[in-house]
Design an enzyme around this catalytic site. Structure first.
Site, PDB file in Angstrom:
ATOM      1  N   ARG A 177      11.485   3.985   2.840  1.00  0.00           N
ATOM      2  CA  ARG A 177      11.181   3.068   3.950  1.00  0.00           C
ATOM      3  C   ARG A 177      12.448   2.279   4.243  1.00  0.00           C
ATOM      4  NH1 ARG A 177       6.080  -0.904   4.235  1.00  0.00           N
ATOM      5  NH2 ARG A 177       5.221   1.060   4.972  1.00  0.00           N
TER       6      ARG A 177
ATOM      7  N   HIS B 156       5.696   6.047  11.370  1.00  0.00           N
ATOM      8  CA  HIS B 156       5.139   5.878  10.013  1.00  0.00           C
ATOM      9  C   HIS B 156       4.137   7.026   9.787  1.00  0.00           C
ATOM     10  CE1 HIS B 156       3.697   4.255   6.379  1.00  0.00           C
ATOM     11  NE2 HIS B 156       3.505   2.993   6.705  1.00  0.00           N
TER      12      HIS B 156
ATOM     13  N   LYS C 220      25.621  -3.795  -2.983  1.00  0.00           N
ATOM     14  CA  LYS C 220      27.076  -3.765  -3.261  1.00  0.00           C
ATOM     15  C   LYS C 220      27.842  -3.106  -2.120  1.00  0.00           C
ATOM     16  CE  LYS C 220      26.300  -2.884  -8.182  1.00  0.00           C
ATOM     17  NZ  LYS C 220      26.507  -1.840  -9.219  1.00  0.00           N
TER      18      LYS C 220
ATOM     19  N   ARG D 272       0.798  -1.217   0.000  1.00  0.00           N
ATOM     20  CA  ARG D 272       0.000   0.000   0.000  1.00  0.00           C
ATOM     21  C   ARG D 272       0.834   1.272   0.000  1.00  0.00           C
ATOM     22  NH1 ARG D 272      -3.031  -3.947   1.865  1.00  0.00           N
ATOM     23  NH2 ARG D 272      -1.048  -4.445   2.797  1.00  0.00           N
ATOM     24  N   THR D 273       1.840   1.333   0.868  1.00  0.00           N
ATOM     25  CA  THR D 273       2.532   2.612   1.024  1.00  0.00           C
ATOM     26  C   THR D 273       3.237   2.993  -0.274  1.00  0.00           C
ATOM     27  OG1 THR D 273       2.773   2.170   3.369  1.00  0.00           O
ATOM     28  CG2 THR D 273       4.156   3.910   2.456  1.00  0.00           C
TER      29      THR D 273
HETATM   30  C1  NCD Z   1       2.157  -0.916   8.114  1.00  0.00           C
HETATM   31  C2  NCD Z   1       3.655  -0.753   8.184  1.00  0.00           C
HETATM   32  O1  NCD Z   1       4.361  -0.954   7.187  1.00  0.00           O
HETATM   33  O2  NCD Z   1       4.107  -0.389   9.251  1.00  0.00           O
HETATM   34  N1  NCD Z   1       1.668  -1.117   6.826  1.00  0.00           N
HETATM   35  C3  NCD Z   1       1.390  -0.035   6.037  1.00  0.00           C
HETATM   36  O3  NCD Z   1       2.231   0.777   5.757  1.00  0.00           O
HETATM   37  N2  NCD Z   1       0.114   0.128   5.640  1.00  0.00           N
HETATM   38  C4  NCD Z   1       1.638  -1.921   9.075  1.00  0.00           C
HETATM   39  C5  NCD Z   1       2.214  -3.303   9.036  1.00  0.00           C
HETATM   40  O4  NCD Z   1       3.082  -3.631   8.226  1.00  0.00           O
HETATM   41  O5  NCD Z   1       1.755  -4.088   9.859  1.00  0.00           O
END
Ligand code: NCD
Length: 304
Positions: A101, A129, A80, A51-52
Protein backbone atom coordinates in the site's frame (compact mmCIF):
# COMPACT_ATOMS: atom_id res chain seq x y z
CA UNK A 1 4.01 -14.13 -13.47
CA UNK A 2 0.72 -12.42 -12.62
CA UNK A 3 0.22 -9.31 -10.46
CA UNK A 4 -2.96 -7.58 -9.26
CA UNK A 5 -2.62 -3.84 -9.80
CA UNK A 6 -6.13 -3.02 -11.02
CA UNK A 7 -9.27 -5.09 -10.66
CA UNK A 8 -9.56 -5.34 -14.46
CA UNK A 9 -6.28 -7.31 -14.50
CA UNK A 10 -8.67 -10.20 -13.78
CA UNK A 11 -11.26 -11.22 -16.35
CA UNK A 12 -14.83 -11.62 -15.10
CA UNK A 13 -14.37 -15.38 -15.54
CA UNK A 14 -11.30 -15.29 -13.30
CA UNK A 15 -13.14 -13.11 -10.79
CA UNK A 16 -16.01 -15.56 -10.58
CA UNK A 17 -13.58 -18.45 -10.09
CA UNK A 18 -11.73 -16.57 -7.38
CA UNK A 19 -14.96 -15.76 -5.53
CA UNK A 20 -16.02 -19.39 -5.70
CA UNK A 21 -12.67 -20.48 -4.28
CA UNK A 22 -13.06 -17.87 -1.51
CA UNK A 23 -16.53 -19.28 -0.72
CA UNK A 24 -15.09 -22.77 -0.48
CA UNK A 25 -12.33 -21.48 1.81
CA UNK A 26 -14.91 -19.79 4.01
CA UNK A 27 -16.99 -22.94 4.33
CA UNK A 28 -14.11 -25.46 4.69
CA UNK A 29 -11.13 -23.54 6.13
CA UNK A 30 -9.56 -26.69 7.57
CA UNK A 31 -9.00 -28.09 4.08
CA UNK A 32 -6.65 -25.19 3.29
CA UNK A 33 -4.81 -25.04 6.61
CA UNK A 34 -1.49 -26.31 5.18
CA UNK A 35 -1.90 -25.23 1.56
CA UNK A 36 0.80 -22.53 1.59
CA UNK A 37 3.24 -24.15 4.02
CA UNK A 38 6.75 -22.79 3.37
CA UNK A 39 5.57 -19.78 1.38
CA UNK A 40 6.10 -16.20 2.60
CA UNK A 41 3.97 -13.09 2.10
CA UNK A 42 5.52 -9.63 2.59
CA UNK A 43 3.19 -6.77 3.52
CA UNK A 44 4.77 -3.40 2.71
CA UNK A 45 2.48 -0.69 4.04
CA UNK A 46 3.64 2.87 3.43
CA UNK A 47 0.22 4.12 4.65
CA UNK A 48 -1.95 3.23 7.68
CA UNK A 49 -4.19 0.17 7.61
CA UNK A 50 -6.03 -2.15 9.96
CA UNK A 51 -8.20 -4.50 7.91
CA UNK A 52 -6.24 -4.76 4.69
CA UNK A 53 -2.86 -5.56 6.23
CA UNK A 54 -4.19 -7.81 8.97
CA UNK A 55 -6.51 -9.68 6.61
CA UNK A 56 -3.59 -10.35 4.24
CA UNK A 57 -1.53 -11.66 7.15
CA UNK A 58 -4.43 -13.65 8.54
CA UNK A 59 -5.03 -15.12 5.06
CA UNK A 60 -1.45 -16.34 4.70
CA UNK A 61 -1.26 -17.64 8.28
CA UNK A 62 -4.58 -19.48 7.80
CA UNK A 63 -2.96 -21.43 4.96
CA UNK A 64 0.18 -22.36 6.93
CA UNK A 65 2.39 -19.73 5.27
CA UNK A 66 4.57 -17.10 6.91
CA UNK A 67 4.43 -13.31 6.90
CA UNK A 68 6.87 -10.44 7.26
CA UNK A 69 6.77 -6.75 6.51
CA UNK A 70 6.36 -3.27 7.85
CA UNK A 71 3.33 -1.21 8.78
CA UNK A 72 4.66 2.29 8.13
CA UNK A 73 7.22 3.98 5.90
CA UNK A 74 9.08 5.38 8.95
CA UNK A 75 10.03 1.93 10.12
CA UNK A 76 11.61 0.96 6.77
CA UNK A 77 14.68 2.22 4.89
CA UNK A 78 12.37 4.58 3.00
CA UNK A 79 13.03 6.85 5.98
CA UNK A 80 16.74 6.79 5.00
CA UNK A 81 15.93 7.77 1.42
CA UNK A 82 15.77 4.35 -0.26
CA UNK A 83 13.75 4.31 -3.50
CA UNK A 84 10.61 2.20 -3.79
CA UNK A 85 12.20 0.20 -6.58
CA UNK A 86 15.24 -0.73 -4.46
CA UNK A 87 12.96 -1.68 -1.56
CA UNK A 88 10.93 -3.95 -3.84
CA UNK A 89 14.01 -5.54 -5.38
CA UNK A 90 15.27 -6.28 -1.88
CA UNK A 91 12.03 -7.62 -0.47
CA UNK A 92 11.59 -9.87 -3.54
CA UNK A 93 14.64 -11.78 -2.23
CA UNK A 94 12.85 -12.61 1.03
CA UNK A 95 9.33 -13.64 0.01
CA UNK A 96 7.07 -15.31 -2.57
CA UNK A 97 4.43 -12.60 -2.90
CA UNK A 98 4.19 -8.91 -1.97
CA UNK A 99 1.12 -6.90 -0.88
CA UNK A 100 1.86 -3.19 -0.87
CA UNK A 101 0.00 0.00 0.00
CA UNK A 102 1.41 3.35 -1.00
CA UNK A 103 0.21 6.98 -0.91
CA UNK A 104 1.31 7.61 -4.52
CA UNK A 105 -1.01 6.65 -7.36
CA UNK A 106 0.78 4.23 -9.68
CA UNK A 107 3.43 3.13 -7.14
CA UNK A 108 2.49 -0.58 -7.44
CA UNK A 109 2.93 -0.38 -11.20
CA UNK A 110 6.42 1.03 -10.68
CA UNK A 111 7.10 -1.76 -8.17
CA UNK A 112 6.22 -4.45 -10.70
CA UNK A 113 9.16 -3.40 -12.86
CA UNK A 114 11.66 -4.49 -10.19
CA UNK A 115 9.74 -7.27 -8.50
CA UNK A 116 10.67 -10.90 -9.09
CA UNK A 117 7.54 -12.13 -7.25
CA UNK A 118 3.83 -11.27 -7.73
CA UNK A 119 2.81 -7.82 -6.47
CA UNK A 120 -0.66 -7.06 -5.11
CA UNK A 121 -1.87 -3.47 -4.92
CA UNK A 122 -3.35 -3.01 -1.44
CA UNK A 123 -4.31 0.61 -2.20
CA UNK A 124 -2.45 3.33 -4.14
CA UNK A 125 -3.35 6.88 -3.09
CA UNK A 126 -6.78 7.97 -4.30
CA UNK A 127 -6.59 5.61 -7.28
CA UNK A 128 -7.40 1.91 -6.85
CA UNK A 129 -7.92 -0.78 -4.23
CA UNK A 130 -8.62 -4.05 -6.06
CA UNK A 131 -8.54 -6.42 -3.07
CA UNK A 132 -11.18 -4.36 -1.27
CA UNK A 133 -13.25 -4.81 -4.43
CA UNK A 134 -12.83 -8.59 -4.21
CA UNK A 135 -14.18 -8.33 -0.66
CA UNK A 136 -17.08 -6.14 -1.81
CA UNK A 137 -17.95 -8.47 -4.71
CA UNK A 138 -17.93 -11.54 -2.50
CA UNK A 139 -20.25 -9.77 -0.06
CA UNK A 140 -22.67 -8.63 -2.78
CA UNK A 141 -22.69 -12.06 -4.40
CA UNK A 142 -23.41 -13.79 -1.07
CA UNK A 143 -26.16 -11.33 -0.20
CA UNK A 144 -27.83 -10.99 -3.59
CA UNK A 145 -26.87 -14.22 -5.30
CA UNK A 146 -25.62 -12.29 -8.34
CA UNK A 147 -23.45 -9.42 -9.52
CA UNK A 148 -25.56 -8.38 -12.53
CA UNK A 149 -28.84 -6.43 -12.72
CA UNK A 150 -28.32 -4.35 -9.58
CA UNK A 151 -28.78 -0.68 -8.73
CA UNK A 152 -25.70 0.31 -6.78
CA UNK A 153 -25.58 3.57 -4.83
CA UNK A 154 -22.17 4.89 -3.85
CA UNK A 155 -22.19 7.63 -1.27
CA UNK A 156 -19.85 10.33 0.07
CA UNK A 157 -16.25 10.79 -1.08
CA UNK A 158 -16.39 9.51 -4.64
CA UNK A 159 -13.50 11.72 -5.69
CA UNK A 160 -10.71 10.36 -3.50
CA UNK A 161 -12.28 7.02 -2.49
CA UNK A 162 -10.14 4.39 -4.19
CA UNK A 163 -12.47 1.58 -3.15
CA UNK A 164 -15.26 3.33 -5.07
CA UNK A 165 -13.13 3.60 -8.22
CA UNK A 166 -12.22 -0.09 -8.23
CA UNK A 167 -15.75 -1.23 -7.38
CA UNK A 168 -17.21 0.76 -10.28
CA UNK A 169 -14.56 -0.64 -12.64
CA UNK A 170 -15.48 -4.18 -11.59
CA UNK A 171 -19.25 -3.90 -11.46
CA UNK A 172 -19.57 -2.02 -14.72
CA UNK A 173 -18.54 -5.25 -16.48
CA UNK A 174 -21.73 -7.03 -15.36
CA UNK A 175 -24.88 -6.51 -17.45
CA UNK A 176 -27.78 -4.51 -16.07
CA UNK A 177 -25.81 -2.74 -13.33
CA UNK A 178 -26.66 0.95 -12.85
CA UNK A 179 -24.91 3.38 -10.56
CA UNK A 180 -26.36 6.14 -8.40
CA UNK A 181 -23.56 8.49 -7.37
CA UNK A 182 -24.40 10.39 -4.18
CA UNK A 183 -21.93 13.10 -3.17
CA UNK A 184 -21.50 16.81 -2.61
CA UNK A 185 -20.40 18.57 -5.84
CA UNK A 186 -16.82 18.87 -4.53
CA UNK A 187 -16.49 15.11 -4.05
CA UNK A 188 -17.98 13.83 -7.30
CA UNK A 189 -16.53 10.86 -9.13
CA UNK A 190 -13.55 11.95 -11.30
CA UNK A 191 -14.49 12.76 -14.89
CA UNK A 192 -12.27 10.02 -16.34
CA UNK A 193 -14.49 7.47 -14.61
CA UNK A 194 -17.87 8.96 -15.59
CA UNK A 195 -16.51 9.26 -19.14
CA UNK A 196 -15.62 5.57 -19.08
CA UNK A 197 -19.19 4.76 -18.01
CA UNK A 198 -20.60 6.91 -20.81
CA UNK A 199 -18.29 5.37 -23.39
CA UNK A 200 -19.62 1.95 -22.50
CA UNK A 201 -23.26 3.04 -22.38
CA UNK A 202 -23.62 2.26 -18.67
CA UNK A 203 -26.49 3.97 -16.88
CA UNK A 204 -25.58 6.32 -14.01
CA UNK A 205 -27.10 9.26 -12.18
CA UNK A 206 -25.58 11.82 -9.85
CA UNK A 207 -27.51 13.11 -6.80
CA UNK A 208 -26.78 15.13 -3.70
CA UNK A 209 -29.48 13.94 -1.29
CA UNK A 210 -29.20 10.34 -0.11
CA UNK A 211 -32.91 10.37 0.80
CA UNK A 212 -33.75 10.70 -2.91
CA UNK A 213 -31.70 7.65 -3.82
CA UNK A 214 -32.42 5.29 -0.94
CA UNK A 215 -35.79 3.87 -2.08
CA UNK A 216 -34.32 2.82 -5.46
CA UNK A 217 -31.20 0.97 -4.32
CA UNK A 218 -30.24 -2.71 -4.08
CA UNK A 219 -26.81 -1.85 -2.63
CA UNK A 220 -25.68 1.22 -0.71
CA UNK A 221 -21.90 1.54 -0.57
CA UNK A 222 -21.00 4.15 2.06
CA UNK A 223 -17.52 5.64 2.33
CA UNK A 224 -15.57 7.93 4.63
CA UNK A 225 -14.37 11.38 3.54
CA UNK A 226 -10.68 10.77 2.76
CA UNK A 227 -9.15 13.39 5.04
CA UNK A 228 -5.55 12.47 4.14
CA UNK A 229 -6.12 13.39 0.47
CA UNK A 230 -7.40 16.93 1.15
CA UNK A 231 -5.16 19.90 0.48
CA UNK A 232 -6.89 21.97 3.09
CA UNK A 233 -8.31 21.02 6.48
CA UNK A 234 -11.12 23.61 6.31
CA UNK A 235 -12.60 21.83 3.26
CA UNK A 236 -12.47 18.52 5.09
CA UNK A 237 -14.22 19.94 8.15
CA UNK A 238 -16.93 21.49 5.97
CA UNK A 239 -17.61 18.25 4.07
CA UNK A 240 -16.99 15.52 6.62
CA UNK A 241 -20.51 15.23 8.04
CA UNK A 242 -22.50 15.77 4.85
CA UNK A 243 -23.97 12.24 5.06
CA UNK A 244 -24.93 10.30 8.15
CA UNK A 245 -26.92 7.10 7.63
CA UNK A 246 -29.41 6.64 10.50
CA UNK A 247 -32.23 4.18 11.24
CA UNK A 248 -34.65 6.96 10.20
CA UNK A 249 -33.07 7.09 6.73
CA UNK A 250 -32.92 3.29 6.54
CA UNK A 251 -36.71 3.33 6.90
CA UNK A 252 -36.86 4.86 3.39
CA UNK A 253 -35.06 1.92 1.81
CA UNK A 254 -36.18 -1.48 0.55
CA UNK A 255 -36.17 -4.45 2.95
CA UNK A 256 -33.77 -6.05 0.45
CA UNK A 257 -31.22 -3.22 0.53
CA UNK A 258 -27.73 -4.17 1.68
CA UNK A 259 -25.39 -1.57 3.18
CA UNK A 260 -21.66 -2.03 2.64
CA UNK A 261 -18.73 0.08 3.82
CA UNK A 262 -15.02 -0.71 3.32
CA UNK A 263 -14.39 0.73 6.81
CA UNK A 264 -13.01 2.52 8.77
CA UNK A 265 -16.16 4.53 9.35
CA UNK A 266 -16.01 7.90 11.02
CA UNK A 267 -19.50 9.45 11.34
CA UNK A 268 -21.17 8.45 8.09
CA UNK A 269 -23.04 5.43 9.50
CA UNK A 270 -24.60 5.78 12.92
CA UNK A 271 -23.76 2.77 15.16
CA UNK A 272 -27.53 2.55 15.63
CA UNK A 273 -27.69 1.09 12.09
CA UNK A 274 -25.37 -1.81 13.00
CA UNK A 275 -28.14 -4.09 14.26
CA UNK A 276 -30.27 -3.62 11.14
CA UNK A 277 -30.10 -6.95 9.26
CA UNK A 278 -29.46 -4.97 6.07
CA UNK A 279 -26.12 -3.68 7.46
CA UNK A 280 -23.51 -6.17 6.27
CA UNK A 281 -20.25 -4.25 6.71
CA UNK A 282 -18.88 -6.49 9.43
CA UNK A 283 -19.59 -9.64 7.45
CA UNK A 284 -17.82 -7.85 4.61
CA UNK A 285 -14.75 -7.65 6.89
CA UNK A 286 -14.89 -11.43 7.38
CA UNK A 287 -15.01 -12.01 3.61
CA UNK A 288 -11.80 -9.96 3.23
CA UNK A 289 -9.78 -12.77 4.74
CA UNK A 290 -11.13 -15.45 2.35
CA UNK A 291 -10.81 -13.45 -0.86
CA UNK A 292 -7.19 -12.75 0.03
CA UNK A 293 -6.57 -16.45 0.71
CA UNK A 294 -8.02 -17.19 -2.72
CA UNK A 295 -6.00 -14.44 -4.42
CA UNK A 296 -2.68 -15.48 -2.85
CA UNK A 297 -3.39 -19.08 -3.87
CA UNK A 298 -4.14 -18.14 -7.48
CA UNK A 299 -1.09 -15.86 -7.87
CA UNK A 300 1.23 -18.45 -6.37
CA UNK A 301 -0.20 -21.19 -8.60
CA UNK A 302 0.67 -19.16 -11.70
CA UNK A 303 4.10 -18.29 -10.29
CA UNK A 304 4.94 -21.91 -9.36
C1 NCD B 1 -10.23 1.76 2.62
C2 NCD B 1 -8.94 2.27 2.03
O1 NCD B 1 -7.86 2.10 2.63
O2 NCD B 1 -9.01 2.82 0.95
N1 NCD B 1 -10.07 0.96 3.74
C3 NCD B 1 -9.84 -0.38 3.58
O3 NCD B 1 -8.90 -0.80 2.96
N2 NCD B 1 -10.76 -1.23 4.09
C4 NCD B 1 -11.23 2.84 2.84
C5 NCD B 1 -10.83 4.02 3.67
O4 NCD B 1 -9.71 4.11 4.18
O5 NCD B 1 -11.69 4.88 3.81
Amino acid sequence: MRHLIEITDLTTGELDQLLSLAEDMRSRPDDYRESQRGRILATLFFEPSTRTRLSFESAMLSMGGGVLGFASADSSSTAKGESLQDTIRTVSCYCDVIAMRHPKEGAPLAAVQKATVPVINAGDGGHNHPTQTLTDLMTIRREKGRLDSLTVGLCDDLKFGRTVHSLIAAMSRYPGVRFVLISPPELRLPAYLTQALDDRGIEWASLERMEDALPTLDILYMTRVQRERFFNEADYVRLKDTYVLTPEKMALASPDLRVLHPLPRVNEISPRVDDDPRAVYFDQVRNGRYVRMALITKLLEVGA
